[in-house]
Design a protein around this motif. Structure first.
Motif, short mmCIF file in Angstrom:
data_model
loop_
_atom_site.label_atom_id
_atom_site.label_comp_id
_atom_site.label_asym_id
_atom_site.label_seq_id
_atom_site.Cartn_x
_atom_site.Cartn_y
_atom_site.Cartn_z
N ASP A 1 2.51 -1.14 -5.58
CA ASP A 1 1.66 -0.03 -5.10
C ASP A 1 1.26 -0.24 -3.64
OD1 ASP A 1 1.83 1.02 -7.63
OD2 ASP A 1 -0.10 0.19 -8.31
N SER A 2 1.01 -1.52 -3.28
CA SER A 2 0.62 -1.81 -1.90
C SER A 2 1.78 -1.55 -0.94
CB SER A 2 0.19 -3.27 -1.79
OG SER A 2 -0.16 -3.59 -0.46
N VAL A 3 3.00 -1.88 -1.35
CA VAL A 3 4.18 -1.64 -0.50
C VAL A 3 4.35 -0.14 -0.25
CG1 VAL A 3 6.70 -1.71 -0.45
CG2 VAL A 3 5.39 -3.75 -1.09
N VAL A 4 4.20 0.64 -1.31
CA VAL A 4 4.33 2.11 -1.16
C VAL A 4 3.24 2.64 -0.24
CG1 VAL A 4 4.24 4.29 -2.39
CG2 VAL A 4 5.46 2.35 -3.40
N LYS A 5 2.02 2.15 -0.42
CA LYS A 5 0.89 2.62 0.40
C LYS A 5 1.07 2.25 1.87
CE LYS A 5 -4.12 2.23 0.75
NZ LYS A 5 -5.34 1.62 0.18
N LEU A 6 1.50 1.01 2.15
CA LEU A 6 1.70 0.56 3.54
C LEU A 6 2.85 1.33 4.21
CD1 LEU A 6 1.22 -3.30 3.07
CD2 LEU A 6 -0.29 -1.74 4.32
N ASP A 7 3.88 1.60 3.43
CA ASP A 7 4.98 2.38 3.99
C ASP A 7 4.51 3.78 4.38
OD1 ASP A 7 8.07 2.60 4.28
OD2 ASP A 7 7.50 4.39 3.11
N THR A 8 3.69 4.39 3.52
CA THR A 8 3.15 5.73 3.82
C THR A 8 2.26 5.68 5.06
OG1 THR A 8 3.22 6.29 1.46
CG2 THR A 8 1.80 7.61 2.88
N GLN A 9 1.40 4.64 5.14
CA GLN A 9 0.50 4.51 6.29
C GLN A 9 1.27 4.30 7.59
OE1 GLN A 9 -2.08 1.30 5.13
NE2 GLN A 9 -3.49 2.64 3.98
N ALA A 10 2.34 3.55 7.53
CA ALA A 10 3.16 3.32 8.73
C ALA A 10 3.78 4.61 9.20
CB ALA A 10 4.23 2.28 8.44
N ARG A 11 4.26 5.40 8.27
CA ARG A 11 4.85 6.69 8.64
C ARG A 11 3.80 7.63 9.25
NH1 ARG A 11 9.94 7.50 6.48
NH2 ARG A 11 10.62 5.91 4.97
N ALA B 1 1.40 1.57 13.28
CA ALA B 1 2.55 1.65 12.38
C ALA B 1 3.21 0.28 12.23
CB ALA B 1 3.54 2.67 12.90
N ARG B 2 3.29 -0.50 13.33
CA ARG B 2 3.88 -1.83 13.29
C ARG B 2 3.07 -2.77 12.38
NH1 ARG B 2 7.43 -4.28 16.55
NH2 ARG B 2 7.35 -2.50 18.00
N VAL B 3 1.75 -2.71 12.50
CA VAL B 3 0.91 -3.55 11.66
C VAL B 3 1.10 -3.21 10.19
CG1 VAL B 3 -1.48 -4.09 11.04
CG2 VAL B 3 -0.82 -3.91 13.46
N ALA B 4 1.19 -1.94 9.86
CA ALA B 4 1.38 -1.52 8.48
C ALA B 4 2.72 -2.02 7.93
CB ALA B 4 1.30 0.00 8.38
N LEU B 5 3.74 -1.95 8.79
CA LEU B 5 5.06 -2.41 8.36
C LEU B 5 5.10 -3.93 8.17
CD1 LEU B 5 7.37 -0.15 10.56
CD2 LEU B 5 6.95 0.01 8.09
N GLU B 6 4.39 -4.66 9.02
CA GLU B 6 4.33 -6.12 8.86
C GLU B 6 3.67 -6.47 7.54
OE1 GLU B 6 2.27 -7.48 12.28
OE2 GLU B 6 4.02 -7.36 13.63
N ARG B 7 2.58 -5.79 7.22
CA ARG B 7 1.92 -6.04 5.93
C ARG B 7 2.83 -5.66 4.76
NH1 ARG B 7 -4.29 -3.88 6.89
NH2 ARG B 7 -4.88 -5.47 8.47
N LYS B 8 3.59 -4.61 4.97
CA LYS B 8 4.52 -4.19 3.93
C LYS B 8 5.56 -5.27 3.68
CE LYS B 8 8.20 -0.85 3.04
NZ LYS B 8 8.99 0.28 3.58
N ASN B 9 6.09 -5.88 4.76
CA ASN B 9 7.10 -6.94 4.60
C ASN B 9 6.51 -8.17 3.87
OD1 ASN B 9 9.07 -5.44 5.91
ND2 ASN B 9 8.55 -6.25 7.94
N VAL B 10 5.26 -8.51 4.21
CA VAL B 10 4.61 -9.64 3.52
C VAL B 10 4.46 -9.33 2.04
CG1 VAL B 10 2.49 -10.96 3.32
CG2 VAL B 10 3.41 -10.43 5.59
N ALA B 11 4.05 -8.12 1.72
CA ALA B 11 3.87 -7.73 0.33
C ALA B 11 5.20 -7.76 -0.42
CB ALA B 11 3.24 -6.36 0.25
N GLN B 12 6.25 -7.30 0.27
CA GLN B 12 7.57 -7.31 -0.37
C GLN B 12 8.04 -8.75 -0.64
OE1 GLN B 12 9.85 -4.95 2.43
NE2 GLN B 12 9.68 -3.12 1.13
N THR B 13 7.78 -9.64 0.29
CA THR B 13 8.15 -11.05 0.09
C THR B 13 7.41 -11.64 -1.11
OG1 THR B 13 8.55 -11.31 2.47
CG2 THR B 13 8.23 -13.32 1.14
#
Length: 252
Positions: free
Chosen positions: A67-77, A88-100
């Motif tokens: 859910d966090s990955v989906v939310k961060l991806d939406t926020q980055a967009r 947008a870059r910060v949101a994507l970085e958090r998304k990558n950490v969550a995906q890992t």
């Protein structure tokens, strides 16, 4: 002395082993083994429950990360659409950490699922083994009980048991005493018929058959001497007259 301690230890162990063998009840031993197997089965079930609990916990965390990955991806967009590239870059970085983290959790969940499958398979095999042991246990207990009962019946029937041995000895002693009394009674009857007891009554006087004959002979001689003396004192014809008086007195 060398080796004495080892010999004593061996003797003591042998005696203890014999005592334990006498005290051991195969039925109780089998029941105890069955109980220990049931405890092992319960431990396996508990292990499965712990693994499933841990897996569920990781799956819940994994769902939150998804859910966090989906939310961060939406926020980055949204940030990029608003022209805020840094956000947008910060949101994507958090998304990558969550995906890992999500990948790591998925790997852990997969490992727990594999462990759960192994434990479940072990639980099923152990359950089958225990059920088979339970069946064999009951059969062996029944066979042992039947053999034990047969031994008791055989001992009672053949006199092998201690009670029957005591009874047999008592009967033998009674038979021996009976034979002894019969032999004694026959001996007494035989001695009585032979007049032995009549002879035995003279033992108190110290006389035997020769003594009695000598005594009779002495008495007869003494009577003859007294009779001759009386004839001499009375004179001739006294003996005939006295005899006639005695006969007349007896006739009256």
């Amino acid at each position: 002395m060398p080796g004495m301690g080892g010999r004593m230890s061996t003797v003591i162990k042998a005696k203890i082993s014999r005592l334990l063998d006498r005290a051991e009840d195969p039925g109780e031993t089998l029941d105890y083994s069955y109980q220990k197997q049931l405890e092992s089965l319960q431990n396996v079930k508990k292990g499965i429950a712990d693994v499933v609990t841990a897996k569920k916990r990781l799956q819940m965390q994994s769902k939150k990360l998804e859910d966090s990955v989906v939310k961060l991806d939406t926020q980055a967009r949204q940030a990029l659409s608003a022209g805020n590239e840094d956000l947008a870059r910060v949101a994507l970085e958090r998304k990558n950490v969550a995906q890992t983290e999500l990948q790591s959790l998925d790997q852990q969940v997969a490992e727990l699922e594999s462990q759960q499958e192994k434990l479940t398979d072990s639980e099923q095999k152990l359950r089958t083994k225990i059920e088979s042991f339970r069946t064999k246990k009951e059969v062996m207990k029944a066979q042992y009980s039947a053999a034990e009962a047969q031994v008791r019946i055989s001992e009672a029937a053949t006199g092998v048991g201690e009670q029957m041995a005591d009874v047999g000895l008592a009967m033998q002693r009674a038979a021996d005493k009976t034979e002894q009394m019969r032999a004694r009674a026959d001996a007494v009857a035989e001695l009585e018929a032979a007049g032995t007891f009549d002879d035995l009554t003279t033992l108190g006087t110290g006389q035997d058959d020769i003594d009695r004959q000598l005594a009779q002979l002495s008495s007869s001689t003494q009577v003859d001497d007294e009779l001759a003396k009386m004839k001499a004192e009375l004179g001739p014809g006294a003996g005939a007259g006295e005899s006639k008086q005695i006969e007349e007195g007896q006739g009256s």
